[in-house]
Design a protein around this motif. Structure first.
Motif, PDB file in Angstrom:
ATOM      1  N   ASP A  39       0.856  -1.185   0.000  1.00  0.00           N
ATOM      2  CA  ASP A  39       0.000   0.000   0.000  1.00  0.00           C
ATOM      3  C   ASP A  39       0.893   1.237   0.000  1.00  0.00           C
ATOM      4  O   ASP A  39       1.616   1.478   0.959  1.00  0.00           O
ATOM      5  CB  ASP A  39      -0.868  -0.037   1.266  1.00  0.00           C
ATOM      6  N   ILE A  40       0.847   2.026  -1.078  1.00  0.00           N
ATOM      7  CA  ILE A  40       1.707   3.205  -1.161  1.00  0.00           C
ATOM      8  C   ILE A  40       0.959   4.493  -0.831  1.00  0.00           C
ATOM      9  O   ILE A  40       1.513   5.585  -0.964  1.00  0.00           O
ATOM     10  CB  ILE A  40       2.390   3.317  -2.538  1.00  0.00           C
ATOM     11  N   ARG A  41      -0.270   4.369  -0.371  1.00  0.00           N
ATOM     12  CA  ARG A  41      -1.047   5.571  -0.050  1.00  0.00           C
ATOM     13  C   ARG A  41      -0.453   6.306   1.154  1.00  0.00           C
ATOM     14  O   ARG A  41       0.257   5.734   1.965  1.00  0.00           O
ATOM     15  CB  ARG A  41      -2.502   5.206   0.259  1.00  0.00           C
ATOM     16  N   HIS A  56       2.774  -1.266   4.383  1.00  0.00           N
ATOM     17  CA  HIS A  56       2.692   0.153   4.044  1.00  0.00           C
ATOM     18  C   HIS A  56       4.073   0.662   3.661  1.00  0.00           C
ATOM     19  O   HIS A  56       5.026   0.532   4.427  1.00  0.00           O
ATOM     20  CB  HIS A  56       2.139   0.966   5.219  1.00  0.00           C
ATOM     21  N   ALA A  57       4.184   1.211   2.461  1.00  0.00           N
ATOM     22  CA  ALA A  57       5.417   1.811   1.964  1.00  0.00           C
ATOM     23  C   ALA A  57       5.035   3.128   1.308  1.00  0.00           C
ATOM     24  O   ALA A  57       4.578   3.142   0.168  1.00  0.00           O
ATOM     25  CB  ALA A  57       6.110   0.886   0.969  1.00  0.00           C
ATOM     26  N   PRO A  58       5.173   4.232   2.012  1.00  0.00           N
ATOM     27  CA  PRO A  58       4.759   5.519   1.451  1.00  0.00           C
ATOM     28  C   PRO A  58       5.413   5.785   0.095  1.00  0.00           C
ATOM     29  O   PRO A  58       6.593   5.492  -0.107  1.00  0.00           O
ATOM     30  CB  PRO A  58       5.235   6.534   2.493  1.00  0.00           C
ATOM     31  N   ARG A  59       4.643   6.329  -0.810  1.00  0.00           N
ATOM     32  CA  ARG A  59       5.089   6.565  -2.182  1.00  0.00           C
ATOM     33  C   ARG A  59       6.458   7.247  -2.257  1.00  0.00           C
ATOM     34  O   ARG A  59       7.295   6.904  -3.074  1.00  0.00           O
ATOM     35  CB  ARG A  59       4.036   7.395  -2.936  1.00  0.00           C
ATOM     36  N   GLY A  60       6.716   8.179  -1.410  1.00  0.00           N
ATOM     37  CA  GLY A  60       7.973   8.909  -1.465  1.00  0.00           C
ATOM     38  C   GLY A  60       9.207   8.115  -1.058  1.00  0.00           C
ATOM     39  O   GLY A  60      10.329   8.552  -1.287  1.00  0.00           O
TER      40      GLY A  60
END
Length: 132
Positions: A39-41, A56-60
Motif C-alpha cells: 500500500d503506497i497511499r 505500508h510503503a509511502p510513495r515517497g
C-alpha cells in the motif's frame, strides 16, 4: 510554460508496460503466502482502511526501501520467490511506482483500479487499531 508530458500521459505510458491486476483476481490470491500487497497511499488514506496483511510503503520512500544498497532498504522487499502487487487509491500512483521499480529491475505489478472500489467489489478491509 506547457508541460512536455502530462501526468495522465505518464500514467498511460506506465500502464502500457506494466502488469495490471484486477480487484477480483487479487481478492482470490490474498491467501497466497508468496503474495506481498504493498500500500503506497499516504498514512491518512491508510488510516481509513487497508487490505489486511498489506505492507505500508509511502510513495515517497518506495524506491529507497526496495534498493538493497540504500540506507533505507527494508528486508520485506528482498524476499526471494515473492510476488509484489502495489496499490494506491485509484491506480495512478501505483502505475507510476511499478514502472519506476521495473526500470530499477524490481519485478512487481499493480492493482489496476486501486483501493477506492476495493470494498464495493468484495475486498476485505481492515481498520487500524485505535490510538490512545
Amino acid at each position: 510554460m506547457p508541460l512536455k508530458k502530462t501526468a495522465a500521459e505518464m500514467v498511460a505510458d506506465a500502464r502500457a508496460r506494466i502488469e495490471e491486476v484486477e480487484i477480483t483476481d487479487l481478492i482470490a490470491q490474498l491467501d497466497d503466502p508468496d503474495l506481498v500487497v504493498v500500500d503506497i497511499r499516504d498514512i491518512r488514506e491508510r488510516n481509513r482502511g487497508f487490505i489486511p496483511g498489506s505492507v505500508h510503503a509511502p510513495r515517497g520512500m518506495v524506491e529507497f526501501w526496495v534498493d538493497p544498497d540504500s540506507p533505507y532498504h527494508k528486508p520485506v522487499f528482498a524476499q526471494e520467490g515473492k510476488r509484489y502487487v502495489f496499490h494506491c487509491a485509484s491506480g495512478w500512483r501505483s502505475a507510476l511506482t511499478v514502472a519506476t521499480l521495473q526500470d530499477m529491475g524490481f519485478a512487481a505489478a499493480h492493482l489496476r483500479e486501486g483501493f477506492s472500489p476495493w470494498a464495493a467489489k468484495g475486498g476485505p478491509v481492515q481498520m487500524p487499531e485505535p490510538r490512545d
